[in-house]
Design a protein around this motif. Structure first.
Motif, PDB file in Angstrom:
ATOM      1  N   ARG A  30       0.815  -1.220   0.000  1.00  0.00           N
ATOM      2  CA  ARG A  30       0.000   0.000   0.000  1.00  0.00           C
ATOM      3  C   ARG A  30       0.848   1.269   0.000  1.00  0.00           C
ATOM      4  N   LEU A  31       2.084   1.167   0.467  1.00  0.00           N
ATOM      5  CA  LEU A  31       2.945   2.354   0.452  1.00  0.00           C
ATOM      6  C   LEU A  31       3.282   2.767  -0.971  1.00  0.00           C
ATOM      7  N   HIS A  32       3.596   1.772  -1.812  1.00  0.00           N
ATOM      8  CA  HIS A  32       3.856   2.093  -3.213  1.00  0.00           C
ATOM      9  C   HIS A  32       2.583   2.575  -3.913  1.00  0.00           C
ATOM     10  N   GLU A  33       1.466   1.931  -3.572  1.00  0.00           N
ATOM     11  CA  GLU A  33       0.208   2.349  -4.181  1.00  0.00           C
ATOM     12  C   GLU A  33      -0.137   3.778  -3.801  1.00  0.00           C
ATOM     13  N   ALA A  34       0.132   4.144  -2.545  1.00  0.00           N
ATOM     14  CA  ALA A  34      -0.139   5.508  -2.110  1.00  0.00           C
ATOM     15  C   ALA A  34       0.745   6.505  -2.849  1.00  0.00           C
ATOM     16  N   ALA A  35       2.013   6.150  -3.031  1.00  0.00           N
ATOM     17  CA  ALA A  35       2.932   7.038  -3.742  1.00  0.00           C
ATOM     18  C   ALA A  35       2.501   7.208  -5.196  1.00  0.00           C
ATOM     19  N   ARG A  36       2.091   6.111  -5.839  1.00  0.00           N
ATOM     20  CA  ARG A  36       1.654   6.212  -7.236  1.00  0.00           C
ATOM     21  C   ARG A  36       0.354   6.983  -7.360  1.00  0.00           C
TER      22      ARG A  36
END
Length: 513
Positions: free
Chosen positions: A411-417
């Motif tokens: 979810r951290l990468h998803e939030a950044a994207r």
């Protein structure tokens, strides 16, 4: 990242492993395949049986001592136990010959324990088993600890509420759930003990020589490469079987200690202190003995041993070679290992995971023999020696970084994207900061291990490339109290160098899984 990106990231590491591991081993298999009749010799059959026996005894003792200690550490809280677990990394980065000197200073012909008790273990296999335990008991404790920490405390509480005793709950509930990790630890202990070289070379003598020592003798002293290759073929079969078993047993992931554990009281506290004290004695007493022996002569405190080492014109060269070879290997291992871990994480491939373990399962002596067979034109060349060092360091970086990458919540990468960050920006702001401590910790383990590397160095080195390990081994081969004292002083220097490198680089993630 796309599959193409993952492939490109892992490609340098795969090419490196192919050139520096697969091809030398293939050449070894080809050379040894035509001389497999060597295994019909009763002498080599005996060396094989002894190699397996001493490894099995070490694994059994590690199970008996390490598993109960790991269970108690995972279930109860005791002041200083995290520091204790942290210190258990010290034997892992201790150069082999330092441990040899420590055991000799305690239990050898002139050892302190020998003088007090009259019990000389220098001509017995027990000294070799104790050396194996020094290096491998921490492996058993740490892997078992991680496995027991994954067992939900609620299950043990439910068993107790139904009338099961604490011992019955541990035996019927905790142990079956933690068994894969425990068995994985036993497999590693067995394998590392079977592939050990420096310990049996220095402590075993001709009577208790293992296959590794025989391979070195046939290669470096008798120039019988076909016979040595045949021994490596048989050893490689054992290695691959153990590696496959280890991978099958470690599919469960990395354990996380419980957030809240009851304090150790009563019998649990006594057991923790007793088992922890015995483990500490096995793992730390040899190190203290080395330092003390370098400062104490037969007549009392003296600095003459240190003065002799520091006044020797070769000592600066030994230290310089040790440091520069280590830094060369660290640079290559960090770059190749970091890229490979990133690509393997994105690809989610178990095959790539297995490949990263293979260099850990091949002994340095066997690797060096393969180099001599595969690249005869490069024999006695510095690039070949650095390649061997880098290959030994590379998996330590990969095995430290890969679990850290897998622990990053998606979810951290998803939030950044979702906030508009591209793949590169997400890597810089999310992946890199979270993975960098593990990269630094893996580099610390790699550098500290390479600084004390002995097996490949002994086969591939030239006199002008002598390191602290080879200089220490040379002093061990000379008779006399003074040579032993100077060897201990040199070993202390090597231990301090390895410990300093580990401390400066380690970011708290110096784990290998």
């Amino acid at each position: 990242m796309t599959r193409l990106t993952s492939f490109l990231l892992t490609l340098p590491g795969l090419l490196f492993v192919t050139l520096c591991l697969a091809l030398p081993l293939a050449r070894t298999l080809l050379e040894g395949g035509v001389t497999l009749a060597v295994w019909a010799d009763p002498y080599f059959q005996g060396r094989l049986l002894w190699t397996l026996a001493q490894a099995a005894v070490t694994a059994g003792l590690a199970l008996l001592l390490g598993v109960p200690l790991a269970f108690l550490l995972a279930r109860f809280q005791l002041r200083g136990q995290q520091t204790f677990l942290r210190l258990l990394l010290l034997p892992f980065v201790t150069p082999t010959l330092v441990a040899v000197l420590g055991l000799s200073a305690l239990l050898g012909p002139q050892g302190w324990v020998t003088r007090l008790t009259g019990l000389d273990l220098s001509d017995t296999p027990l000294l070799l088993v104790l050396g194996n335990l020094f290096f491998n008991l921490p492996v058993m404790v740490r892997l078992s600890y991680a496995s027991f920490a994954r067992v939900p405390a609620g299950l043990l509480g439910a068993a107790r509420s139904l009338g099961a005793s604490a011992r019955r709950a541990a035996w019927d509930i905790a142990l079956p759930l933690a068994l894969p990790g425990v068995l994985a630890g036993a497999v590693l202990v067995f394998l590392y003990s079977a592939l050990s070289f420096g310990l049996p070379l220095a402590l075993g003598g001709e009577r208790y020589a293992t296959l590794e020592v025989e391979i070195y003798t046939l290669t470096a002293l008798q120039l019988r490469l076909p016979e040595a290759s045949a021994l490596i073929v048989g050893q490689l079969g054992l290695t691959l079987l153990a590696t496959w078993t280890y991978v099958r047993l470690t599919r469960g992931g990395v354990g996380v200690p419980a957030a809240a554990r009851p304090p150790a009281r009563g019998a649990a506290r006594l057991a923790l202190l007793g088992l922890g004290g015995l483990t500490g004695l096995i793992c730390f007493a040899p190190l203290l003995a080395v330092v003390a022996r370098g400062l104490l002569g037969t007549g009392g405190p003296t600095l003459s041993y240190w003065q002799g080492v520091l006044a020797d014109d070769t000592t600066p060269l030994l230290a310089w070679n040790t440091v520069r070879f280590g830094l060369m290997a660290l640079t290559g291992a960090t770059v190749l290992g970091g890229l490979y871990a990133l690509g393997a994480w994105q690809a989610r491939s178990r095959v790539l995971d297995l490949v990263s373990l293979l260099p850990l399962m091949v002994s340095p002596v066997s690797l060096a023999v393969g180099y001599l067979l595969a690249y005869p034109a490069l024999a006695a060349s510095l690039p070949l020696l650095i390649a061997a060092y880098t290959l030994l360091a590379w998996p330590l970086v990969v095995r430290s970084v890969l679990p850290a990458l897998r622990a990053i919540p998606p979810r951290l990468h998803e939030a950044a994207r979702s906030l508009g960050a591209g793949a590169g920006a997400a890597f810089r702001t999310v992946t890199w900061p979270l993975a960098f401590p593990a990269l630094r910790g893996g580099g610390a383990l790699a550098l500290a291990t390479v600084l004390g590397e002995f097996g490949a160095t002994l086969v591939l080195t030239r006199p002008e490339w002598a390191t602290l390990s080879t200089g220490l081994y040379d002093r061990l081969g000379r008779p006399g109290e003074r040579n032993l004292g100077e060897a201990c002083a040199l070993a202390t220097l090597l231990l301090v160098l390895a410990g300093l490198a580990f401390t400066l680089l380690d970011g708290g993630e110096g784990e290998v899984t």
